[in-house]
Motif scaffolding. Structure first.
Motif, PDB file in Angstrom:
ATOM      1  N   GLY A 168      68.199  44.696   8.157  1.00  0.00           N
ATOM      2  CA  GLY A 168      67.969  45.054   9.398  1.00  0.00           C
ATOM      3  C   GLY A 168      66.554  45.290   9.952  1.00  0.00           C
ATOM      4  O   GLY A 168      66.110  45.824  10.916  1.00  0.00           O
ATOM      5  N   LEU A 169      65.409  44.374   9.058  1.00  0.00           N
ATOM      6  CA  LEU A 169      63.987  44.489   9.552  1.00  0.00           C
ATOM      7  C   LEU A 169      63.922  43.843  10.625  1.00  0.00           C
ATOM      8  O   LEU A 169      63.052  44.274  11.443  1.00  0.00           O
ATOM      9  CB  LEU A 169      63.404  43.680   8.239  1.00  0.00           C
ATOM     10  N   HIS A 170      64.532  42.688  11.119  1.00  0.00           N
ATOM     11  CA  HIS A 170      64.318  41.981  12.281  1.00  0.00           C
ATOM     12  C   HIS A 170      64.682  42.888  13.522  1.00  0.00           C
ATOM     13  O   HIS A 170      63.909  43.111  14.518  1.00  0.00           O
ATOM     14  CB  HIS A 170      65.422  40.809  12.179  1.00  0.00           C
ATOM     15  N   GLY A 186      64.006  35.039  15.663  1.00  0.00           N
ATOM     16  CA  GLY A 186      64.289  35.271  14.604  1.00  0.00           C
ATOM     17  C   GLY A 186      63.854  34.820  13.192  1.00  0.00           C
ATOM     18  O   GLY A 186      64.631  34.636  12.276  1.00  0.00           O
ATOM     19  N   ALA A 187      62.520  34.552  13.177  1.00  0.00           N
ATOM     20  CA  ALA A 187      62.104  34.284  12.022  1.00  0.00           C
ATOM     21  C   ALA A 187      61.922  35.253  10.892  1.00  0.00           C
ATOM     22  O   ALA A 187      62.187  34.815   9.624  1.00  0.00           O
ATOM     23  CB  ALA A 187      60.492  33.769  12.310  1.00  0.00           C
ATOM     24  N   GLU A 217      64.432  37.441   6.117  1.00  0.00           N
ATOM     25  CA  GLU A 217      65.311  38.539   5.451  1.00  0.00           C
ATOM     26  C   GLU A 217      66.637  37.938   4.905  1.00  0.00           C
ATOM     27  O   GLU A 217      66.839  38.310   3.739  1.00  0.00           O
ATOM     28  CB  GLU A 217      65.764  39.397   6.671  1.00  0.00           C
ATOM     29  N   LYS A 218      67.199  37.138   5.347  1.00  0.00           N
ATOM     30  CA  LYS A 218      68.552  36.524   4.788  1.00  0.00           C
ATOM     31  C   LYS A 218      68.126  35.757   3.590  1.00  0.00           C
ATOM     32  O   LYS A 218      68.903  35.820   2.612  1.00  0.00           O
ATOM     33  CB  LYS A 218      69.399  35.576   5.830  1.00  0.00           C
ATOM     34  N   LYS A 278      61.730  49.509   4.904  1.00  0.00           N
ATOM     35  CA  LYS A 278      62.038  48.485   6.289  1.00  0.00           C
ATOM     36  C   LYS A 278      61.415  49.139   7.334  1.00  0.00           C
ATOM     37  O   LYS A 278      60.541  48.374   8.155  1.00  0.00           O
ATOM     38  CB  LYS A 278      63.537  48.582   6.528  1.00  0.00           C
ATOM     39  N   GLN A 279      61.329  50.363   7.688  1.00  0.00           N
ATOM     40  CA  GLN A 279      60.627  51.063   8.619  1.00  0.00           C
ATOM     41  C   GLN A 279      59.089  50.495   8.626  1.00  0.00           C
ATOM     42  O   GLN A 279      58.267  50.478   9.563  1.00  0.00           O
ATOM     43  CB  GLN A 279      60.820  52.545   8.920  1.00  0.00           C
TER      44      GLN A 279
END
Length: 334
Positions: free
Chosen positions: A199-201, A173-174, A179-180, A111-112
């Motif tokens: 939690g990437l966004h 929020g793209a 992510e979802k 993610k980071q």
């Protein structure tokens, strides 16, 4: 996807062969040979551009966390360029591979690493658009307005809007939507490991909101693009057609924009050469000189890219593959 990449690559190869035949292979190779002494110079100087880009990425990747060595990001940046320039992939394959390597090296999760790469790529795109707009501003001060300059400005405005949309979509929020979708698909198919991107966004927004690092990274990226002016200046002088630094700045800014526009073509074959022909013509460069300039820059890419591909494989072995000695110690530690 592979079929599209193959078709794009075939188009690029065909376009390059057509231009070499159309404008005279013998004349072009003669110009490349004349500019031969400039090749070692631009190979050595390119290290400054890699350093600027690597430090920009490092600032974003290490925001609020312990810092990896600069040498790690230098190696990752080299691998990223080598993969994008020399392998038959669209010019984002290097980002995907080095994100995975960074995640393993940093040991903080995908993610980071993905967030820092997305931010770095976005800031790099915006800095290139800025570089191109500055170059076009200089162009209008050097040459008279013409249909070519109008088309260049229209293309630059389109690129600016595209960059703004790419950047704005991340705030709107793209990334969260993607992510979802990935999490839902993974849950349906029973894939493992996708929870790592939850939690990437939020992670991306956190990096952007650290404005000091974001602005410093953008300035470093802009510096990296601008340093490419030296390559054009030295190569053209070696070929016997010296231009001023201002002229070289414009040629580099538009030439790099053309290369980025051909991102779907592996190595932007043919597209990059066409860009240098177009912008070089405004400064008295013949098509042969424009192609020769692009080919010499490609020789620099090869000189950096081949060792970088070797370094990539070394990183794969040392950073990704498990350490047998460590695995043998684990049972005793439990």
């Amino acid at each position: 996807m592979r079929q599209l990449t193959f078709l794009a690559g075939a188009f690029g190869v065909g376009l390059t062969i057509w231009m070499l035949g159309r404008f005279g292979l013998h004349d072009i190779l003669g110009l490349v040979a004349a500019g031969g002494w400039s090749i070692p110079a631009i190979i050595i100087f390119h290290a400054t551009q890699v350093c600027a880009s690597a430090q920009a990425w490092r600032l974003l990747a290490q925001t609020g966390r312990p810092k990896l060595a600069f040498a790690d990001f230098f190696a990752l940046r080299c691998a990223r360029e080598g993969i994008n320039n020399l392998l038959p992939v669209a010019q984002v394959g290097g980002e995907v591979i080095t994100t995975r390597l960074l995640a393993r090296r940093d040991d903080t999760g995908i993610k980071q690493a993905a967030a820092s790469t997305i931010c770095d790529l976005t800031i790099e795109l915006l800095s290139q658009v800025t570089f191109t707009l500055i170059g076009l501003g200089v162009l209008f001060c050097l040459v008279n307005r013409s249909p070519v300059t109008d088309e260049l400005m229209e293309s630059a405005v389109a690129a600016l809007l595209l960059g703004a949309v790419f950047f704005g979509s991340q705030y709107l929020g793209a990334i969260a939507l993607v992510e979802k979708l990935l999490v839902r698909i993974a849950a349906h198919l029973g894939w493992d490991g996708v929870d790592d991107i939850r939690g990437l966004h939020a992670q991306i927004l956190m990096l952007y909101r650290t404005r000091e690092n974001s602005l410093r990274a953008g300035a470093l990226q802009l510096l990296g693009w601008s340093l490419g002016t030296f390559e054009v200046f030295v190569v053209l002088a070696a070929m016997g057609h010296p231009l001023s630094l201002a002229d070289s700045f414009v040629i580099e800014s538009v030439g790099q924009a053309a290369k980025s526009a051909g991102f779907a073509v592996p190595g932007a074959l043919g597209v990059s050469e066409g860009g240098y022909i177009l912008i070089g013509g405004l400064f008295g460069l013949s098509p042969q000189e424009g192609i020769a300039l692009s080919l010499i820059k490609r020789l620099r890419e090869i000189a950096w890219g081949l060792p970088s591909l070797v370094a990539w494989q070394v990183m794969e072995m040392r950073w990704v593959r498990p350490d047998p000695a460590k695995d043998m110690r684990l049972p005793h530690q439990s």
